[in-house]
Enzyme design. Structure first.
Site, PDB file in Angstrom:
ATOM      1  N   ARG A   1       0.809  -1.240   0.000  1.00 18.18           N
ATOM      2  CA  ARG A   1       0.000   0.000   0.000  1.00 18.18           C
ATOM      3  C   ARG A   1       0.830   1.272   0.000  1.00 18.18           C
ATOM      4  O   ARG A   1       0.365   2.327   0.417  1.00 18.18           O
ATOM      5  CB  ARG A   1      -0.984   0.022   1.175  1.00 18.18           C
ATOM      6  CG  ARG A   1      -2.012  -1.094   1.140  1.00 18.18           C
ATOM      7  CD  ARG A   1      -3.198  -0.826   2.042  1.00 18.18           C
ATOM      8  NE  ARG A   1      -4.134  -1.930   1.984  1.00 18.18           N
ATOM      9  CZ  ARG A   1      -4.064  -3.002   2.764  1.00 18.18           C
ATOM     10  NH1 ARG A   1      -3.108  -3.094   3.669  1.00 18.18           N
ATOM     11  NH2 ARG A   1      -4.954  -3.952   2.639  1.00 18.18           N
TER      12      ARG A   1
ATOM     13  N   LYS B   1       3.154  11.631 -10.809  1.00 15.82           N
ATOM     14  CA  LYS B   1       2.328  10.785 -11.672  1.00 15.82           C
ATOM     15  C   LYS B   1       3.105   9.512 -12.001  1.00 15.82           C
ATOM     16  O   LYS B   1       4.186   9.580 -12.592  1.00 15.82           O
ATOM     17  CB  LYS B   1       1.987  11.511 -12.976  1.00 15.82           C
ATOM     18  CG  LYS B   1       0.796  12.429 -12.877  1.00 15.82           C
ATOM     19  CD  LYS B   1       0.375  12.862 -14.278  1.00 15.82           C
ATOM     20  CE  LYS B   1      -0.870  13.711 -14.266  1.00 15.82           C
ATOM     21  NZ  LYS B   1      -1.285  14.089 -15.637  1.00 15.82           N
TER      22      LYS B   1
ATOM     23  N   GLU C   1       9.454  19.742 -23.827  1.00 16.29           N
ATOM     24  CA  GLU C   1       8.755  19.986 -22.556  1.00 16.29           C
ATOM     25  C   GLU C   1       9.324  21.217 -21.850  1.00 16.29           C
ATOM     26  O   GLU C   1       8.618  21.932 -21.150  1.00 16.29           O
ATOM     27  CB  GLU C   1       8.850  18.756 -21.635  1.00 16.29           C
ATOM     28  CG  GLU C   1       8.276  17.466 -22.217  1.00 16.29           C
ATOM     29  CD  GLU C   1       6.738  17.416 -22.249  1.00 16.29           C
ATOM     30  OE1 GLU C   1       6.077  18.390 -21.834  1.00 16.29           O
ATOM     31  OE2 GLU C   1       6.207  16.384 -22.718  1.00 16.29           O
TER      32      GLU C   1
ATOM     33  N   LYS D   1       7.243  23.302 -13.453  1.00 15.60           N
ATOM     34  CA  LYS D   1       6.506  22.071 -13.168  1.00 15.60           C
ATOM     35  C   LYS D   1       6.148  22.004 -11.682  1.00 15.60           C
ATOM     36  O   LYS D   1       5.011  21.676 -11.307  1.00 15.60           O
ATOM     37  CB  LYS D   1       7.363  20.866 -13.571  1.00 15.60           C
ATOM     38  CG  LYS D   1       6.764  19.494 -13.275  1.00 15.60           C
ATOM     39  CD  LYS D   1       5.642  19.160 -14.248  1.00 15.60           C
ATOM     40  CE  LYS D   1       4.992  17.820 -13.957  1.00 15.60           C
ATOM     41  NZ  LYS D   1       5.612  16.704 -14.655  1.00 15.60           N
TER      42      LYS D   1
ATOM     43  N   GLU E   1      -4.489  17.121 -10.518  1.00 23.18           N
ATOM     44  CA  GLU E   1      -5.058  17.521 -11.804  1.00 23.18           C
ATOM     45  C   GLU E   1      -6.564  17.735 -11.759  1.00 23.18           C
ATOM     46  O   GLU E   1      -7.316  17.186 -12.549  1.00 23.18           O
ATOM     47  CB  GLU E   1      -4.689  16.499 -12.902  1.00 23.18           C
ATOM     48  CG  GLU E   1      -4.900  17.066 -14.299  1.00 23.18           C
ATOM     49  CD  GLU E   1      -4.243  16.240 -15.396  1.00 23.18           C
ATOM     50  OE1 GLU E   1      -3.298  15.496 -15.105  1.00 23.18           O
ATOM     51  OE2 GLU E   1      -4.681  16.366 -16.538  1.00 23.18           O
TER      52      GLU E   1
ATOM     53  N   ARG F   1      -3.271  21.919 -13.336  1.00 25.08           N
ATOM     54  CA  ARG F   1      -2.276  20.944 -13.789  1.00 25.08           C
ATOM     55  C   ARG F   1      -2.537  20.542 -15.239  1.00 25.08           C
ATOM     56  O   ARG F   1      -1.615  20.141 -15.959  1.00 25.08           O
ATOM     57  CB  ARG F   1      -2.265  19.710 -12.872  1.00 25.08           C
ATOM     58  CG  ARG F   1      -1.131  18.749 -13.198  1.00 25.08           C
ATOM     59  CD  ARG F   1      -0.823  17.758 -12.096  1.00 25.08           C
ATOM     60  NE  ARG F   1       0.302  16.913 -12.501  1.00 25.08           N
ATOM     61  CZ  ARG F   1       1.016  16.165 -11.692  1.00 25.08           C
ATOM     62  NH1 ARG F   1       0.737  16.120 -10.413  1.00 25.08           N
ATOM     63  NH2 ARG F   1       2.018  15.428 -12.151  1.00 25.08           N
TER      64      ARG F   1
ATOM     65  N   ASN G   1      -0.751  19.953 -20.313  1.00 27.23           N
ATOM     66  CA  ASN G   1      -1.092  19.230 -21.542  1.00 27.23           C
ATOM     67  C   ASN G   1      -0.978  20.102 -22.791  1.00 27.23           C
ATOM     68  O   ASN G   1      -1.316  19.656 -23.887  1.00 27.23           O
ATOM     69  CB  ASN G   1      -2.509  18.663 -21.449  1.00 27.23           C
ATOM     70  CG  ASN G   1      -2.608  17.563 -20.429  1.00 27.23           C
ATOM     71  OD1 ASN G   1      -1.690  16.760 -20.282  1.00 27.23           O
ATOM     72  ND2 ASN G   1      -3.707  17.538 -19.685  1.00 27.23           N
TER      73      ASN G   1
ATOM     74  N   HIS H   1      -0.160  18.663 -26.097  1.00 20.52           N
ATOM     75  CA  HIS H   1      -0.238  17.206 -25.960  1.00 20.52           C
ATOM     76  C   HIS H   1      -1.494  16.582 -26.550  1.00 20.52           C
ATOM     77  O   HIS H   1      -1.504  15.387 -26.821  1.00 20.52           O
ATOM     78  CB  HIS H   1      -0.127  16.810 -24.477  1.00 20.52           C
ATOM     79  CG  HIS H   1       1.282  16.881 -23.964  1.00 20.52           C
ATOM     80  ND1 HIS H   1       2.010  18.050 -23.925  1.00 20.52           N
ATOM     81  CD2 HIS H   1       2.125  15.918 -23.475  1.00 20.52           C
ATOM     82  CE1 HIS H   1       3.222  17.810 -23.435  1.00 20.52           C
ATOM     83  NE2 HIS H   1       3.317  16.541 -23.154  1.00 20.52           N
TER      84      HIS H   1
ATOM     85  N   HIS I   1      -0.349  13.631 -28.594  1.00 21.87           N
ATOM     86  CA  HIS I   1      -0.713  12.235 -28.310  1.00 21.87           C
ATOM     87  C   HIS I   1      -1.394  11.576 -29.500  1.00 21.87           C
ATOM     88  O   HIS I   1      -1.168  10.400 -29.786  1.00 21.87           O
ATOM     89  CB  HIS I   1      -1.662  12.165 -27.107  1.00 21.87           C
ATOM     90  CG  HIS I   1      -0.969  12.316 -25.791  1.00 21.87           C
ATOM     91  ND1 HIS I   1      -1.584  12.866 -24.686  1.00 21.87           N
ATOM     92  CD2 HIS I   1       0.290  11.983 -25.390  1.00 21.87           C
ATOM     93  CE1 HIS I   1      -0.732  12.867 -23.667  1.00 21.87           C
ATOM     94  NE2 HIS I   1       0.407  12.347 -24.069  1.00 21.87           N
TER      95      HIS I   1
ATOM     96  N   HIS J   1       8.307  11.569 -28.381  1.00 23.09           N
ATOM     97  CA  HIS J   1       7.242  12.283 -27.693  1.00 23.09           C
ATOM     98  C   HIS J   1       7.403  13.797 -27.894  1.00 23.09           C
ATOM     99  O   HIS J   1       6.448  14.505 -28.228  1.00 23.09           O
ATOM    100  CB  HIS J   1       7.272  11.944 -26.200  1.00 23.09           C
ATOM    101  CG  HIS J   1       6.253  12.665 -25.392  1.00 23.09           C
ATOM    102  ND1 HIS J   1       4.895  12.456 -25.535  1.00 23.09           N
ATOM    103  CD2 HIS J   1       6.377  13.624 -24.424  1.00 23.09           C
ATOM    104  CE1 HIS J   1       4.228  13.236 -24.687  1.00 23.09           C
ATOM    105  NE2 HIS J   1       5.108  13.957 -24.013  1.00 23.09           N
TER     106      HIS J   1
END
Lengths: 363, 363
Positions: free
Chosen positions: A121, A142, A184, A226, A236, A240, A244, A247, A251, A264
């Site tokens: 956990r 993340k 980025e 960041k 998010e 946040r 994106n 993106h 993506h 990427h």
């Protein structure tokens, strides 16, 4: 040497940026993680030959240190490798006072972080990014693995105890990796720090010759953006999502070309130019996009959507992005340089600009 | 009808206890989870034939409701069933505004909760316990699956949005299930509420005839203890460990007999009597254990360690319990009725009392 402080609801921690940090990991962890009962270093087949030994040797003899080397590449962010790592952790007897060290790029960080998030956990973990792109993914907590039906669909928010960024590791990266990560960096300028953006434009016109000082400074400033965003919105629910920027289309391009066919960062670069154009259309601003397009070209990026891609399929993927609720196409646009906002866009607007930004459209 | 409020660092929520709640789920969720885009009900092959239809029919026609029925039993808390559920969630298109409903006992709650904890880095979920034992596991946010090397080794802390406890579901449970769940009720009295313990001793001498009022009252009080402990210590850094009273030996008995050979509650009952005896030895108190042993026997529990078990293997498992740091045997003891404490015990003390509490030891 640089240092950035990250403060979230669930944890505060430091990002240290310096050459040679890999030789100090053992000592640093003694300071940061006391007490730690044992450590599992997770790394990949690309990174292990260069840096694993240095990290292991940084621990003194009393430390209990294990390691596990995964195959490099996105395919390792799978259920089966996830399960293998948990099995390793149980076999060597990691307990609640143990820690996981993620030594590698985004794949290693995401995977090892999700192992740490869910083993018993949740145990502690430390990020040691070895790529430029991972300067972004290693900060913010993340973590995730992929499912065949979508990237990063299974994961957690689990903040590291620390990020130790040995910038020696970046010096030997191929140009492709620089390009991928630097997109980025530019994004952080666009969405939140105009002065930083201007500085990047001036100082970074090539990845051929890079000084350590300039690199450390750039990383600290990019990571600060960041860290600020994550501090304001860890999970998010709000701003946040500004991360994106570039993106949504990025993506979609990666997905349609097949992951790995384009980096990427290169996909994000195309996506950012698209989002700038869309911002002009939707928000009545003028960004002189040619200037950014020229800079991107100088750095070696592609700037247009590959002609082989199908517009309607891109649109469909963009509207199914997991950040998007059923049906609407929400995108991050810029109100002005350094200030992002989220706008719901009619698909028709997007169609027109996708056509405009296709390779060969103006030529 | 009863209601208990749970307040943790990460979330506050309500436990509602009433007959017939399964017919009101749709309406309740509209109130509790607005907005919810879709719902996935996870249940098992034992529960589905009795209650799944009622829950589905409680939603109005505009609701988007899916369901997934797992095989009943501990074997479903596996990596493969976990992955199947995530696949189902992706196939039907659950998004970040969706919710998972766990309709069943502890297996369903733990598994579906872990799916909710990790799907898209965490979506909301609602516990609908259908067993007495699950009155305990459904409150507090511990979710997990099993690994072949250990139970609950992979999981998260993920609090539900609500716990809806339809006590109709308990009325048809076999006596074994009552016995298993009731041990946790007694435990809550022992560790934190002496008056509740006395009331249980007086009112609960058989599971043959149970009134709804007495049941609802007992559940509300038992859950209140759990809620208080979890509110003080969500992630088990301190007093949440008191909930392990009776469990260090209990788990060792279950592990050595093989899971499923003895109910969890029956193993915990033996473990609690052992912990009471050990408390007498270590903390200079007298609990008149015969009185509790007689009550337990009256309720149909076994009270001694099965003679087939090996003392040294029990000891070894007790010292390797995941709540224990390397080497030491930390156990939850009672300073007095209603007040628990954690004590490090020398293995030799434990050996002597294990012998004493073995079946047949006293003739």
């Amino acid at each position: 040497m640089g240092s950035v402080h990250v403060q979230t609801m669930s944890k505060q921690y430091e990002v240290r940026i310096d050459t040679g940090l890999r030789h100090q990991v053992g000592a640093l962890l003694k300071e940061l993680l006391q007490p730690v009962s044992s450590v599992l270093i997770v790394t990949d087949s690309n990174v292990a030959p260069f840096y694993l030994k240095d990290v292991i040797q940084s621990f003194d003899e009393s430390a209990v240190v294990y390691d596990y080397v995964i195959e490099s590449g996105e395919a390792s962010k799978s259920f089966s490798v996830y399960e293998q790592l948990l099995t390793k952790a149980l076999e060597v007897g990691l307990d609640r006072k143990s820690a996981v060290i993620a030594l590698g790029g985004g794949v290693v960080g995401d995977l090892a972080g999700f192992v740490a998030a869910t083993y018993m956990r949740g145990i502690r973990f430390v990020q040691m990014p070895t790529t430029l792109l991972a300067h972004d993914s290693s900060v913010g907590g993340k973590v995730a693995i992929n499912h065949r039906l979508g990237k990063n669909m299974v994961g957690s928010f689990h903040q590291p105890e620390a990020v130790l960024y040995d910038t020696d590791c970046l010096m030997s990266l191929p140009e492709e990796e620089w390009k991928s990560g630097f997109a980025e960096v530019i994004k952080h300028g666009f969405i939140r720090d105009e002065a930083f953006l201007k500085q990047l434009e001036k100082e970074w016109t090539s990845f051929k010759t890079i000084s350590v000082e300039r690199l450390n400074d750039m990383l600290a400033r990019s990571i600060s953006v960041k860290a600020d965003v994550v501090s304001e919105d860890e999970q998010e629910h709000g701003i946040r999502a500004h991360l994106n920027f570039g993106h949504t289309l990025g993506h979609a391009i990666e997905a349609q070309l097949g992951y790995g066919k384009i980096t990427h960062g290169e996909a994000v670069a195309i996506g950012m130019l698209f989002a700038l154009r869309l911002s002009e259309e939707m928000l009545n601003v003028n960004f002189h996009i040619e200037q950014y397009e020229n800079w991107f070209l100088q750095l070696g990026y592609r700037t247009k959507i590959p002609a082989s891609l199908n517009r309607e399929r891109l649109l469909q993927t963009m509207s199914k992005d997991k950040k998007v609720e059923a049906g609407t196409i929400r995108m991050v646009l810029l109100k002005r340089l350094g200030e992002a906002t989220i706008v719901n866009i009619p698909p028709e607007k997007i169609r027109v600009l996708l056509d405009e930004r296709m390779e060969g459209a103006h030529g």
